[in-house]
Design an enzyme around this catalytic site. Structure first.
Site, mmCIF file in Angstrom:
data_model
loop_
_atom_site.group_PDB
_atom_site.id
_atom_site.type_symbol
_atom_site.label_atom_id
_atom_site.label_comp_id
_atom_site.label_asym_id
_atom_site.label_seq_id
_atom_site.Cartn_x
_atom_site.Cartn_y
_atom_site.Cartn_z
ATOM 1 N N SER A 161 -5.857 -0.711 13.317
ATOM 2 C CA SER A 161 -6.606 0.538 13.398
ATOM 3 C C SER A 161 -7.305 0.611 14.744
ATOM 4 O O SER A 161 -7.608 -0.416 15.361
ATOM 5 C CB SER A 161 -7.649 0.598 12.277
ATOM 6 N N GLY A 179 0.824 -1.209 0.000
ATOM 7 C CA GLY A 179 0.000 0.000 0.000
ATOM 8 C C GLY A 179 0.851 1.248 0.000
ATOM 9 O O GLY A 179 0.515 2.256 0.628
ATOM 10 N N ALA A 180 1.966 1.202 -0.743
ATOM 11 C CA ALA A 180 2.969 2.274 -0.663
ATOM 12 C C ALA A 180 2.655 3.482 -1.530
ATOM 13 O O ALA A 180 3.342 4.494 -1.443
ATOM 14 C CB ALA A 180 4.340 1.714 -1.063
ATOM 15 N N LYS A 215 -9.500 -5.622 11.222
ATOM 16 C CA LYS A 215 -8.434 -4.949 11.955
ATOM 17 C C LYS A 215 -8.235 -5.570 13.341
ATOM 18 O O LYS A 215 -7.110 -5.620 13.847
ATOM 19 C CB LYS A 215 -8.728 -3.453 12.064
ATOM 20 N N TYR A 272 -14.552 -4.165 8.243
ATOM 21 C CA TYR A 272 -13.273 -3.471 8.388
ATOM 22 C C TYR A 272 -12.781 -3.583 9.827
ATOM 23 O O TYR A 272 -11.627 -3.934 10.088
ATOM 24 C CB TYR A 272 -13.428 -2.005 7.983
ATOM 25 N N ALA A 273 -13.673 -3.301 10.778
ATOM 26 C CA ALA A 273 -13.302 -3.386 12.189
ATOM 27 C C ALA A 273 -12.943 -4.811 12.574
ATOM 28 O O ALA A 273 -11.975 -5.056 13.304
ATOM 29 C CB ALA A 273 -14.441 -2.869 13.062
#
Length: 257
Positions: free
Chosen positions: A138, A10-11, A152, A148-149
């Site tokens: 996150s 993800g750079a 993470k 997403y949660a």
């Protein structure tokens, strides 16, 4: 002497780009991974020119088997001293409105790719007797804001478990739990997130504090004093309140890699 070498997923933007600038300034050679070849090559050329390091480009979609295998091959076939698993994105819609393939792809990037790259790197680093892995989780991990949660939180627990297995070796593993960061993330979603200035962290601050914690061998890094204090309080908050707060605070997101 050989310069240390870091691989960053993800750079092409956001935190990944911030890690690349920080490590290049510290004299690291880089392997830059993302889907956007144009942005990667622009970044690689800039970093090579400014810092006199070598920056390689690997174009890979980590939601695919081919993409994950390509990055694993780099880790297994060449020296990687530091791995930073940063690639990730959120979905624009909620769980019930998202297509099954969207949920699957997000889970692959946020969970499957992190696991496979971390394990490949850990084995190589343990064999060489040195190395560090940084997995970007996150503060969402302590909420109930969708897949997403959940992903993470999986990253956080996986990182803690891997760090436990590597205890007593020279290899460190660190989970980073940033809060809100000033990046392109919300702009790309078309979401306007207002709020007081204190909730917003800069990319530079998150990168600097997380790398400092990783170098100190800390398993969990929570950049920012306010978020660090919040992380200590959250375990004592009843889950029903966490669910209620998450429902009122959630918002849609889409891919940022």
């Amino acid at each position: 002497m050989m310069r240390p070498r870091a691989l960053i997923t993800g750079a092409s933007s956001g935190l990944g780009r911030g890690y690349a600038h920080n490590l290049a300034a510290d004299g690291y050679d880089l392997v830059l991974v993302a889907r956007s070849e144009e942005r990667l090559r622009e970044l690689a050329e800039r970093l090579e020119s400014e810092h006199r390091i070598r920056a390689e480009v690997v174009v890979a979609d980590l939601s695919t088997r081919t993409g994950i295998d390509a990055v694993v091959a780099v880790i297994e076939e060449s020296r990687v001293d530091v791995l930073i698993n940063n690639a990730g994105y959120g979905l624009k819609h909620g769980l019930l409105e998202s297509a099954p393939e969207e949920l699957r792809d997000q889970d692959t990037v946020l969970v499957g790719a992190v696991r496979e790259l971390s394990l490949a790197a850990a084995k190589q680093m343990r064999g060489r007797g040195r190395g560090g892995i940084v997995n970007v989780s996150s503060m969402a991990a302590v909420t109930t804001m969708g897949l997403y949660a959940a992903a993470k939180m999986s990253t956080l627990v996986f990182t803690e478990a891997l760090a436990g297995e590597l205890r007593g070796t020279p290899v460190t593993v660190t989970a980073v739990l940033p809060g809100f960061i000033k990046t392109e993330f919300h702009q790309r979603l078309g979401v306007e997130r207002s709020g007081p200035d204190w909730i917003w962290l800069s990319v530079r601050q998150v990168v600097a504090e997380s790398l400092r914690d990783a170098r100190r061998g800390r398993t969990v890094s929570v950049p920012g004093i306010t978020y660090s204090l919040a992380a200590r309080v959250v375990p004592f908050v009843p889950r029903r309140l966490i669910r209620r707060g998450s429902a009122g605070f959630a918002f849609g997101r889409r891919r940022e890699d």
